[in-house]
Design a protein around this motif. Structure first.
Motif, mmCIF file in Angstrom:
data_model
loop_
_atom_site.group_PDB
_atom_site.id
_atom_site.type_symbol
_atom_site.label_atom_id
_atom_site.label_comp_id
_atom_site.label_asym_id
_atom_site.label_seq_id
_atom_site.Cartn_x
_atom_site.Cartn_y
_atom_site.Cartn_z
ATOM 1 N N TYR A 218 0.850 -1.187 0.000
ATOM 2 C CA TYR A 218 0.000 0.000 0.000
ATOM 3 C C TYR A 218 0.893 1.247 0.000
ATOM 4 O O TYR A 218 1.935 1.248 0.642
ATOM 5 C CB TYR A 218 -0.907 -0.007 1.233
ATOM 6 N N PRO A 219 0.573 2.326 -0.747
ATOM 7 C CA PRO A 219 -0.694 2.601 -1.427
ATOM 8 C C PRO A 219 -0.798 2.085 -2.862
ATOM 9 O O PRO A 219 -1.848 2.245 -3.485
ATOM 10 C CB PRO A 219 -0.763 4.127 -1.408
ATOM 11 N N ALA A 220 0.279 1.498 -3.410
ATOM 12 C CA ALA A 220 0.158 0.970 -4.772
ATOM 13 C C ALA A 220 -0.914 -0.114 -4.820
ATOM 14 O O ALA A 220 -1.739 -0.146 -5.742
ATOM 15 C CB ALA A 220 1.498 0.426 -5.248
ATOM 16 N N ALA A 221 -0.901 -1.015 -3.837
ATOM 17 C CA ALA A 221 -1.942 -2.044 -3.738
ATOM 18 C C ALA A 221 -3.185 -1.397 -3.150
ATOM 19 O O ALA A 221 -3.301 -1.226 -1.942
ATOM 20 C CB ALA A 221 -1.463 -3.201 -2.881
ATOM 21 N N GLN A 222 -4.110 -1.019 -4.019
ATOM 22 C CA GLN A 222 -5.285 -0.249 -3.598
ATOM 23 C C GLN A 222 -6.406 -1.115 -3.039
ATOM 24 O O GLN A 222 -7.122 -0.692 -2.147
ATOM 25 C CB GLN A 222 -5.820 0.542 -4.790
ATOM 26 N N SER A 223 -6.562 -2.310 -3.577
ATOM 27 C CA SER A 223 -7.674 -3.148 -3.132
ATOM 28 C C SER A 223 -7.382 -4.608 -3.435
ATOM 29 O O SER A 223 -6.608 -4.922 -4.343
ATOM 30 C CB SER A 223 -8.987 -2.736 -3.817
ATOM 31 N N MET A 224 -8.019 -5.486 -2.660
ATOM 32 C CA MET A 224 -7.932 -6.919 -2.922
ATOM 33 C C MET A 224 -9.256 -7.573 -2.557
ATOM 34 O O MET A 224 -9.800 -7.337 -1.480
ATOM 35 C CB MET A 224 -6.807 -7.570 -2.124
ATOM 36 N N SER A 225 -9.784 -8.363 -3.468
ATOM 37 C CA SER A 225 -11.002 -9.119 -3.207
ATOM 38 C C SER A 225 -10.643 -10.559 -2.862
ATOM 39 O O SER A 225 -9.655 -11.103 -3.347
ATOM 40 C CB SER A 225 -11.931 -9.095 -4.423
ATOM 41 N N VAL A 226 -11.469 -11.149 -2.017
ATOM 42 C CA VAL A 226 -11.342 -12.568 -1.682
ATOM 43 C C VAL A 226 -12.646 -13.219 -2.095
ATOM 44 O O VAL A 226 -13.709 -12.912 -1.546
ATOM 45 C CB VAL A 226 -11.070 -12.773 -0.182
ATOM 46 N N VAL A 227 -12.584 -14.098 -3.093
ATOM 47 C CA VAL A 227 -13.786 -14.714 -3.649
ATOM 48 C C VAL A 227 -13.715 -16.230 -3.467
ATOM 49 O O VAL A 227 -12.641 -16.817 -3.562
ATOM 50 C CB VAL A 227 -13.960 -14.352 -5.139
ATOM 51 N N PRO A 228 -14.844 -16.882 -3.200
ATOM 52 C CA PRO A 228 -14.815 -18.335 -3.031
ATOM 53 C C PRO A 228 -14.628 -19.040 -4.363
ATOM 54 O O PRO A 228 -15.121 -18.581 -5.402
ATOM 55 C CB PRO A 228 -16.189 -18.646 -2.431
ATOM 56 N N VAL A 229 -13.922 -20.153 -4.346
ATOM 57 C CA VAL A 229 -13.731 -20.926 -5.569
ATOM 58 C C VAL A 229 -15.086 -21.370 -6.109
ATOM 59 O O VAL A 229 -15.983 -21.766 -5.361
ATOM 60 C CB VAL A 229 -12.820 -22.149 -5.299
ATOM 61 N N GLY A 230 -15.249 -21.266 -7.433
ATOM 62 C CA GLY A 230 -16.465 -21.744 -8.076
ATOM 63 C C GLY A 230 -16.286 -23.189 -8.500
ATOM 64 O O GLY A 230 -15.333 -23.516 -9.214
ATOM 65 N N LEU A 231 -17.177 -24.053 -8.052
ATOM 66 C CA LEU A 231 -17.060 -25.489 -8.327
ATOM 67 C C LEU A 231 -18.246 -25.952 -9.165
ATOM 68 O O LEU A 231 -19.382 -25.964 -8.692
ATOM 69 C CB LEU A 231 -16.995 -26.273 -7.016
ATOM 70 N N SER A 232 -17.975 -26.319 -10.414
ATOM 71 C CA SER A 232 -19.031 -26.860 -11.258
ATOM 72 C C SER A 232 -19.122 -28.368 -11.047
ATOM 73 O O SER A 232 -18.303 -28.966 -10.344
ATOM 74 C CB SER A 232 -18.756 -26.543 -12.735
ATOM 75 N N LYS A 233 -20.103 -29.001 -11.664
ATOM 76 C CA LYS A 233 -20.257 -30.453 -11.525
ATOM 77 C C LYS A 233 -19.372 -31.214 -12.510
ATOM 78 O O LYS A 233 -19.357 -32.445 -12.491
ATOM 79 C CB LYS A 233 -21.721 -30.844 -11.713
ATOM 80 N N HIS A 234 -18.616 -30.467 -13.331
ATOM 81 C CA HIS A 234 -17.767 -31.100 -14.350
ATOM 82 C C HIS A 234 -16.313 -31.096 -13.878
ATOM 83 O O HIS A 234 -15.448 -30.453 -14.475
ATOM 84 C CB HIS A 234 -17.903 -30.357 -15.683
ATOM 85 N N ARG A 235 -16.027 -31.824 -12.801
ATOM 86 C CA ARG A 235 -14.692 -31.791 -12.213
ATOM 87 C C ARG A 235 -14.000 -33.160 -12.217
ATOM 88 O O ARG A 235 -13.053 -33.382 -11.467
ATOM 89 C CB ARG A 235 -14.760 -31.264 -10.765
ATOM 90 N N ASP A 236 -14.440 -34.055 -13.061
ATOM 91 C CA ASP A 236 -13.814 -35.379 -13.105
ATOM 92 C C ASP A 236 -12.331 -35.255 -13.456
ATOM 93 O O ASP A 236 -11.961 -34.607 -14.439
ATOM 94 C CB ASP A 236 -14.510 -36.261 -14.143
ATOM 95 N N GLY A 237 -11.494 -35.872 -12.637
ATOM 96 C CA GLY A 237 -10.066 -35.874 -12.900
ATOM 97 C C GLY A 237 -9.331 -34.625 -12.456
ATOM 98 O O GLY A 237 -8.118 -34.535 -12.625
#
Length: 446
Positions: A218-237
């Motif tokens: 900071y102050p160069a780093a102005q903001s940071m978001s924390v978002v939950p991982v998105g998990l689809s049903k197509h995760r085989d392997g």
């Protein structure tokens, strides 16, 4: 850097603005820009930098492939009025990572090819707000960002632990993120950052470490978001990841709000923010708009619901019903926004009893019901779940379903297909309370 195609695109001019310098000197659509003042044009940033000069010698190729020179004298910063075939004037640079949480890897087969392309291009970060990892950049590429002062830049951090970042991105070059961000910060480049949070991987103490490292910038780093991982049903392997529970989401919010209090006291700004999905999962009230300050992470789903709700209640007293007749219409959205959309519809029906709004929650059967955002709904799910329902005179859908002004959804179903299959007109509402109100009231004035 790896490109989508090996060969660089030519800088083909697709249009010339009427009355512009380019039109005056005879530049035509179909011509190709080769160089300005003896320097090759690699991409849009070369062009924008070089075009500022007051005296230009441009080398171009006409439709027959013949080179010609155009000599131009103009004011500094004056545009010459040409539009190129590619906004980047180059191929988009692709991602060299294999992130354990990558949503593109969770797409089913058979979708259109463009959906499978993973961009990781700092130019798109500057132009369109895309997030980049900085892993496919060499020192000379960082030099170029600094030289052209490409600011702000949006960076996918995920963790500042070098070993963990290498693991999460499956890239041996991913561990030097702090050194690279510090170099950009020291050069005055504004940074907006994101963490895709994965349960048991980069949360807890690792998230504390990441936040602690980020606030040093900071102050160069102005903001940071924390978002939950998105998990689809197509995760085989794919790498095994767990969804966040209600208790997990509460813990993440408490952790981030603790950091916000510290940062407010020390810097006068919160810096780090939790995505709206965490508050929905935790079944907690979304914070008031002032808690998101300048909404610097709005496009990343941070504060979107808070701002939307606040704007709606500010506009509600001023809404007029210019169409006095009784009428029914419908509104469809994803599970995340459904409670707020239902509340808004209820308030409008309370104020205007002649208006009946049927609000429908579309479950994401295509990707799986853990995906709740409206932007990942498909036309097939909308048609299937609304078939036979009372839709009224028209159906309102959010513009987050569409990409870059197109009228096609992720599963190649067009808005016109939805209209035909459901037998109802579709109106698209932009991502603002004002736009939604206008669509509900069927007017261009509130």
């Amino acid at each position: 850097m790896e490109n989508l195609n090996v060969n660089k695109k030519e800088n083909v001019i697709i249009s010339v603005e009427s009355g512009s310098i380019a039109e005056e000197i005879g530049i035509e659509p179909g011509d190709v820009l080769v160089s300005i003042n003896g320097k090759e044009i690699k991409d849009v940033f070369d062009y924008r930098y070089l075009i500022n000069d007051e005296y230009l010698i441009m080398v171009l190729k006409d439709g027959n492939g013949e080179e010609y020179e155009a000599e131009i004298e103009k004011d500094y910063d004056e545009d010459i009025g040409i539009v190129f075939e590619s906004g980047l004037m180059d191929n988009a640079r692709s991602c060299s990572n294999k992130c354990i949480f990558c949503f593109i890897d969770q797409l089913p087969k058979g979708m259109r090819d463009t959906l499978y392309f993973k961009d990781d291009d700092t130019r798109l970060s500057f132009l369109q707000g895309n997030y980049v990892t900085l892993t496919n950049m060499k020192d000379k590429d960082l030099d170029r960002i600094i030289y052209y002062h490409l600011s702000p830049i949006n960076i996918s951090v995920h963790t500042t632990n070098p070993e963990l970042r290498v693991k999460m991105l499956h890239n041996n070059k991913a561990g030097n993120i702090m050194e690279r961000m510090k170099r950009l910060a020291d050069a005055g480049i504004e940074l907006h950052l994101q963490v895709v949070l994965c349960k048991g991987i980069n949360d807890g103490a690792e998230l504390d470490r990441t936040i602690e490292d980020i606030i040093k910038l900071y102050p160069a780093a102005q903001s940071m978001s924390v978002v939950p991982v998105g998990l689809s049903k197509h995760r085989d392997g794919l790498f095994e990841l767990e969804p966040f529970t209600k208790e997990d989401a509460c813990a993440v919010i408490d952790q981030i709000e603790g950091w916000q209090r510290k940062n407010l006291e020390k810097f006068g700004t919160r810096i780090v923010y939790a995505a709206d999905e965490f508050y929905l999962k935790a079944e907690r009230e979304i914070p008031e708009p002032e808690c998101y300050e300048e909404f610097q992470q709005f496009e990343n789903g941070v504060g979107m619901l808070s701002l939307f709700k606040s704007e709606f209640y500010e506009l509600l007293p001023h809404i007029k019903n210019r169409d006095k007749r009784k009428r029914t219409l419908s509104l469809a959205t994803g599970a995340a926004a459904y409670p707020l959309m239902s509340e808004i519809a209820g308030e409008i029906m309370k104020k205007f009893p002649d208006i009946n709004i049927n609000t429908y929650c579309i479950k994401n059967e295509f990707f799986g019901e853990m995906i709740t955002v409206s932007g990942l709904l498909t036309g097939g799910d909308i048609i299937k779940q609304l078939k036979g329902k009372e839709l009224g005179e028209y159906l309102i859908l959010p513009d987050s379903l569409l990409r870059n002004g197109e009228t096609v959804l992720l599963d190649d179903v067009y808005v016109s297909d939805i209209e035909r299959k459901l037998g109802v007109e579709v109106k698209i509402a932009l991502n603002s309370a004002e736009s939604l109100i206008k669509r509900i009231m069927n007017t261009e004035e509130i």
